[in-house]
Design a protein around this motif. Structure first.
Motif, PDB file in Angstrom:
ATOM      1  N   MET A  39     -16.017  41.452  31.328  1.00  0.00           N
ATOM      2  CA  MET A  39     -15.983  40.019  31.218  1.00  0.00           C
ATOM      3  C   MET A  39     -14.576  39.541  31.547  1.00  0.00           C
ATOM      4  O   MET A  39     -13.597  40.068  31.023  1.00  0.00           O
ATOM      5  CB  MET A  39     -16.345  39.593  29.798  1.00  0.00           C
ATOM      6  N   LEU A  40     -14.477  38.553  32.407  1.00  0.00           N
ATOM      7  CA  LEU A  40     -13.192  37.940  32.726  1.00  0.00           C
ATOM      8  C   LEU A  40     -13.229  36.502  32.239  1.00  0.00           C
ATOM      9  O   LEU A  40     -14.059  35.710  32.678  1.00  0.00           O
ATOM     10  CB  LEU A  40     -12.920  37.983  34.228  1.00  0.00           C
ATOM     11  N   ALA A  41     -12.348  36.180  31.304  1.00  0.00           N
ATOM     12  CA  ALA A  41     -12.253  34.826  30.766  1.00  0.00           C
ATOM     13  C   ALA A  41     -11.008  34.155  31.312  1.00  0.00           C
ATOM     14  O   ALA A  41      -9.942  34.764  31.381  1.00  0.00           O
ATOM     15  CB  ALA A  41     -12.194  34.876  29.244  1.00  0.00           C
ATOM     16  N   ALA A  42     -11.146  32.912  31.712  1.00  0.00           N
ATOM     17  CA  ALA A  42     -10.008  32.113  32.158  1.00  0.00           C
ATOM     18  C   ALA A  42      -9.579  31.230  31.001  1.00  0.00           C
ATOM     19  O   ALA A  42     -10.364  30.437  30.494  1.00  0.00           O
ATOM     20  CB  ALA A  42     -10.387  31.276  33.367  1.00  0.00           C
ATOM     21  N   GLY A  43      -8.357  31.420  30.578  1.00  0.00           N
ATOM     22  CA  GLY A  43      -7.838  30.643  29.462  1.00  0.00           C
ATOM     23  C   GLY A  43      -6.724  29.731  29.905  1.00  0.00           C
ATOM     24  O   GLY A  43      -6.461  29.579  31.099  1.00  0.00           O
ATOM     25  N   GLY A  44      -6.050  29.138  28.960  1.00  0.00           N
ATOM     26  CA  GLY A  44      -4.942  28.246  29.258  1.00  0.00           C
ATOM     27  C   GLY A  44      -3.611  28.933  29.050  1.00  0.00           C
ATOM     28  O   GLY A  44      -3.534  30.100  28.672  1.00  0.00           O
ATOM     29  N   VAL A  66      -9.808  36.876  41.459  1.00  0.00           N
ATOM     30  CA  VAL A  66     -10.744  37.660  42.272  1.00  0.00           C
ATOM     31  C   VAL A  66     -10.253  39.101  42.421  1.00  0.00           C
ATOM     32  O   VAL A  66     -11.042  40.045  42.353  1.00  0.00           O
ATOM     33  CB  VAL A  66     -10.963  36.995  43.651  1.00  0.00           C
ATOM     34  N   ASP A  67      -8.946  39.273  42.582  1.00  0.00           N
ATOM     35  CA  ASP A  67      -8.390  40.618  42.680  1.00  0.00           C
ATOM     36  C   ASP A  67      -8.682  41.422  41.414  1.00  0.00           C
ATOM     37  O   ASP A  67      -9.026  42.608  41.483  1.00  0.00           O
ATOM     38  CB  ASP A  67      -6.888  40.561  42.949  1.00  0.00           C
ATOM     39  N   GLU A  68      -8.585  40.781  40.271  1.00  0.00           N
ATOM     40  CA  GLU A  68      -8.886  41.465  39.007  1.00  0.00           C
ATOM     41  C   GLU A  68     -10.364  41.836  38.922  1.00  0.00           C
ATOM     42  O   GLU A  68     -10.711  42.902  38.415  1.00  0.00           O
ATOM     43  CB  GLU A  68      -8.482  40.599  37.814  1.00  0.00           C
ATOM     44  N   LEU A  69     -11.224  40.963  39.421  1.00  0.00           N
ATOM     45  CA  LEU A  69     -12.658  41.274  39.423  1.00  0.00           C
ATOM     46  C   LEU A  69     -12.974  42.446  40.346  1.00  0.00           C
ATOM     47  O   LEU A  69     -13.775  43.313  40.011  1.00  0.00           O
ATOM     48  CB  LEU A  69     -13.466  40.055  39.862  1.00  0.00           C
ATOM     49  N   GLU A  70     -12.335  42.474  41.517  1.00  0.00           N
ATOM     50  CA  GLU A  70     -12.606  43.527  42.497  1.00  0.00           C
ATOM     51  C   GLU A  70     -11.903  44.837  42.176  1.00  0.00           C
ATOM     52  O   GLU A  70     -12.409  45.912  42.489  1.00  0.00           O
ATOM     53  CB  GLU A  70     -12.207  43.054  43.890  1.00  0.00           C
ATOM     54  N   PHE A  87      -8.516  38.556  29.994  1.00  0.00           N
ATOM     55  CA  PHE A  87      -8.251  37.131  29.762  1.00  0.00           C
ATOM     56  C   PHE A  87      -7.107  36.738  30.680  1.00  0.00           C
ATOM     57  O   PHE A  87      -6.021  37.298  30.587  1.00  0.00           O
ATOM     58  CB  PHE A  87      -7.873  36.936  28.291  1.00  0.00           C
ATOM     59  N   LEU A  88      -7.341  35.805  31.583  1.00  0.00           N
ATOM     60  CA  LEU A  88      -6.320  35.371  32.541  1.00  0.00           C
ATOM     61  C   LEU A  88      -5.787  34.001  32.153  1.00  0.00           C
ATOM     62  O   LEU A  88      -6.542  33.036  32.066  1.00  0.00           O
ATOM     63  CB  LEU A  88      -6.906  35.321  33.951  1.00  0.00           C
ATOM     64  N   SER A  89      -4.486  33.937  31.917  1.00  0.00           N
ATOM     65  CA  SER A  89      -3.821  32.668  31.626  1.00  0.00           C
ATOM     66  C   SER A  89      -2.991  32.248  32.838  1.00  0.00           C
ATOM     67  O   SER A  89      -2.296  33.083  33.422  1.00  0.00           O
ATOM     68  CB  SER A  89      -2.878  32.802  30.423  1.00  0.00           C
ATOM     69  N   PRO A  90      -3.030  30.970  33.193  1.00  0.00           N
ATOM     70  CA  PRO A  90      -2.183  30.508  34.284  1.00  0.00           C
ATOM     71  C   PRO A  90      -0.747  30.329  33.804  1.00  0.00           C
ATOM     72  O   PRO A  90      -0.458  30.477  32.615  1.00  0.00           O
ATOM     73  CB  PRO A  90      -2.798  29.157  34.644  1.00  0.00           C
ATOM     74  N   SER A  91       0.121  29.992  34.708  1.00  0.00           N
ATOM     75  CA  SER A  91       1.484  29.609  34.340  1.00  0.00           C
ATOM     76  C   SER A  91       1.444  28.268  33.618  1.00  0.00           C
ATOM     77  O   SER A  91       0.391  27.645  33.481  1.00  0.00           O
ATOM     78  CB  SER A  91       2.348  29.504  35.592  1.00  0.00           C
TER      79      SER A  91
END
Length: 113
Positions: A1-6, A96-100, A53-57
């Motif tokens: 599971m890849l979650a996009a957070g803040g 996408v790189d993390e998913l692949e 969990f991916l957080s942006p800058s």
């Protein structure tokens, strides 16, 4: 599971959370607290769930795709001038790189310049 957070739950160089900084915009406080709770919940699941969990800058930059971003973990990524940003395009590339090619299993990571 890849979650996009803040970015609110990212840590600053002094190990305080971005969302606790005096200049954090109050209009983002509720959203930041909610996504921080999601991260805490995901981390507590244990080994039963393979999550990322991916957080942006701290800021989204209007610079298009550069392919020259840096990766970080729990601390926000800053440039030499102390600014933390990522373009939407590079953020999407990192996701996408993390998913692949998964490299951050059971970890939060961030991207920035």
């Amino acid at each position: 599971m890849l979650a996009a957070g803040g970015a609110g739950s990212l840590l600053l160089p002094d190990d305080s959370k971005v969302m606790n900084a005096p200049d954090f915009p109050p209009e983002y406080a509720q959203s930041a607290a909610s996504t921080a709770k999601v991260l805490v919940t995901i981390r507590s699941v244990g080994d039963d769930l393979n999550w990322t969990f991916l957080s942006p800058s701290l800021f989204f930059a209007d610079c298009g795709r550069t392919w020259k971003f840096l990766l970080g973990l729990d601390h926000a990524v800053f440039d030499e001038g102390g600014y933390s940003s990522i373009s939407i395009e590079d953020y999407a590339i990192a996701m996408v790189d993390e998913l692949e090619h998964p490299r951050h299993g059971r970890t939060r990571f961030t991207v920035g310049y």
